[in-house]
Design an enzyme around this catalytic site. Structure first.
Site, PDB file in Angstrom:
ATOM      1  N   TYR A   1      39.740 -75.183 -21.877  1.00 52.72           N
ATOM      2  CA  TYR A   1      39.067 -73.879 -21.806  1.00 52.72           C
ATOM      3  C   TYR A   1      40.072 -72.780 -21.416  1.00 52.72           C
ATOM      4  O   TYR A   1      40.146 -71.734 -22.063  1.00 52.72           O
ATOM      5  CB  TYR A   1      37.939 -73.974 -20.773  1.00 52.72           C
ATOM      6  CG  TYR A   1      37.214 -72.687 -20.474  1.00 52.72           C
ATOM      7  CD1 TYR A   1      36.531 -71.977 -21.457  1.00 52.72           C
ATOM      8  CD2 TYR A   1      37.172 -72.188 -19.168  1.00 52.72           C
ATOM      9  CE1 TYR A   1      35.834 -70.812 -21.156  1.00 52.72           C
ATOM     10  CE2 TYR A   1      36.476 -71.031 -18.866  1.00 52.72           C
ATOM     11  CZ  TYR A   1      35.816 -70.340 -19.858  1.00 52.72           C
ATOM     12  OH  TYR A   1      35.124 -69.192 -19.547  1.00 52.72           O
TER      13      TYR A   1
ATOM     14  N   ASP B   1      22.990 -66.837 -32.170  1.00 46.19           N
ATOM     15  CA  ASP B   1      23.410 -68.010 -31.403  1.00 46.19           C
ATOM     16  C   ASP B   1      23.262 -69.229 -32.303  1.00 46.19           C
ATOM     17  O   ASP B   1      22.568 -69.170 -33.319  1.00 46.19           O
ATOM     18  CB  ASP B   1      22.561 -68.166 -30.130  1.00 46.19           C
ATOM     19  CG  ASP B   1      23.331 -68.901 -29.038  1.00 46.19           C
ATOM     20  OD1 ASP B   1      23.683 -68.254 -28.028  1.00 46.19           O
ATOM     21  OD2 ASP B   1      23.588 -70.107 -29.197  1.00 46.19           O
ATOM     22  N   ILE B   2      23.882 -70.322 -31.880  1.00 49.39           N
ATOM     23  CA  ILE B   2      23.794 -71.537 -32.695  1.00 49.39           C
ATOM     24  C   ILE B   2      22.434 -72.218 -32.531  1.00 49.39           C
ATOM     25  O   ILE B   2      21.998 -72.976 -33.385  1.00 49.39           O
ATOM     26  CB  ILE B   2      24.958 -72.496 -32.346  1.00 49.39           C
ATOM     27  CG1 ILE B   2      25.120 -73.552 -33.424  1.00 49.39           C
ATOM     28  CG2 ILE B   2      24.790 -73.138 -30.969  1.00 49.39           C
ATOM     29  CD1 ILE B   2      26.501 -74.148 -33.490  1.00 49.39           C
TER      30      ILE B   2
HETATM   31  C1  AKB Z   1      33.506 -71.808 -15.800  1.00 44.39           C
HETATM   32  O1  AKB Z   1      33.273 -72.216 -14.653  1.00 44.39           O
HETATM   33  O2  AKB Z   1      34.003 -72.498 -16.683  1.00 44.39           O
HETATM   34  C2  AKB Z   1      33.198 -70.353 -16.109  1.00 44.39           C
HETATM   35  C3  AKB Z   1      34.385 -69.477 -15.904  1.00 44.39           C
HETATM   36  C4  AKB Z   1      34.922 -69.218 -14.565  1.00 44.39           C
HETATM   37  O3  AKB Z   1      34.905 -68.975 -16.858  1.00 44.39           O
HETATM   38  N1  AKB Z   1      32.117 -69.903 -15.301  1.00 44.39           N
END
Ligand code: AKB
Length: 319
Positions: A142, A34-35
């Site tokens: 993300y 881990d970092i």
């Molecule tokens: C988030 O809430 O970003 C994560 C996911 C659902 O990937 N828990």
């Protein structure tokens, strides 16, 4: 004997997955990385390397040093943190992942596992029982990195014959290590606050429904997919895995069965918009068919177990 490297092992999933993987393959055959410098105690019983996944030579050296043949890459910025620093999310989630794939290709490793997420979906995706194959137009960085990760994983399978697998985790609920930076984190925080203060202010609206999963099922899904016969898989990096779906209000009701004085209030913040772009529930029939996915917990059995485990921790003064 397998030699496994778990990158991002100090996080919510990594710390519990490490225990499970070490119990199967032996402590010395599972290297954690881990970092961070201060790792959870649970990682102390086997080899640990401080490692930045975006530093390719460093990852290469660790893989060579320990004769690694399998990499589980959990290093990622999650949805809420990713919105605060989108380019860093890209750097860690994609450039870091490409480092792992390139090293796996070059050293002919046996397997790479990297999770995806329900964050791959967006507002144009059908919200109920979201199919495996559907519109993937996420609105968060993300989510964009997770769609890209799924495509890149499949690319390395088809172009280089590398064994790369992954599944779309829903929100994961657990009681060992706190999650950090996710939109579904409320569903963990609520239990800690219910036990400690008997009240919780939720950062999502009461009727926001999201797919969720209890950690034992998350570990099971991960290991079942990793152990599945690769030649029988038709999908690789993008399996929907369902378990339970609930709103914040439904979760509060489930907790009240054990802590009747518990109260919840709502003060939605920027994470509401992220949650609104994700599905209510997912159709995981492909995972059930291809590798036998079958979850064990529902909201009630999870809540009973969470409250028992966290009450014990609280009584020991651990939070
Ligand atoms: C988030 O809430 O970003 C994560 C996911 C659902 O990937 N828990």
């Amino acid at each position: 004997m397998k030699k496994i490297l778990i990158i991002g092992a100090a996080g919510q999933i990594g710390s519990e997955l490490t225990v499970a993987v070490r119990s199967i393959y032996g402590k010395d055959n599972v290297v954690t990385a881990d970092i961070c410098q201060n790792v959870p105690e649970v990682l102390n019983d086997g080899p640990y390397e401080q490692l930045n996944v975006t530093d390719a030579p460093q990852v290469f050296n660790v893989v060579k040093k320990h004769n690694i043949d399998t990499i589980i890459n959990l290093a990622a910025l999650l949805s809420a943190t990713g919105e605060k620093n989108p380019l860093k999310a890209w750097e860690v989630n994609i450039n870091g992942y490409i480092n792992v794939l390139e090293i796996a290709k070059e050293l002919k490793l046996e397997q790479v596992f990297v999770p995806s997420s329900i964050a791959v979906f967006g507002p144009e995706t059908p919200v109920d029982m979201t199919p495996q194959e559907t519109v993937l137009k996420p609105r968060t960085m993300y989510g964009i990195t997770k769609v890209t990760g799924e495509l890149i994983g499949d690319y390395y399978v088809r172009k280089y014959g590398l064994d790369v697998r992954g599944l779309r985790y829903p929100g994961i609920i657990s009681n060992a290590t706190l999650p950090g930076g996710g939109t579904t984190d409320y569903a963990v925080e609520i239990y800690y606050e219910a036990i400690k203060n008997k009240k919780y202010t939720c950062f999502l609206k009461e009727d926001t429904k999201l797919p969720m999963m209890y950690m034992p099922d998350c570990i099971k899904a991960t290991l079942d997919l990793m152990h599945a016969d690769f030649s029988k898989l038709k999908h690789y990096s993008d399996f929907n895995v369902g378990s339970m779906s609930f709103t914040a209000a439904e979760l509060a009701e489930a907790i009240k069965k054990y802590i009747p004085e518990f109260t919840i209030s709502y003060n939605p913040d920027f994470r509401q918009q992220i949650a609104d772009s994700w599905p209510n529930s997912v159709d995981d029939s492909i995972a059930r068919k291809e590798w036998g996915w079958n979850p064990s917990y529902n909201i009630d059995s999870m809540t009973k177990d969470m409250i028992e485990k966290l009450t014990e921790k609280f009584e020991k003064g651990l939070f």
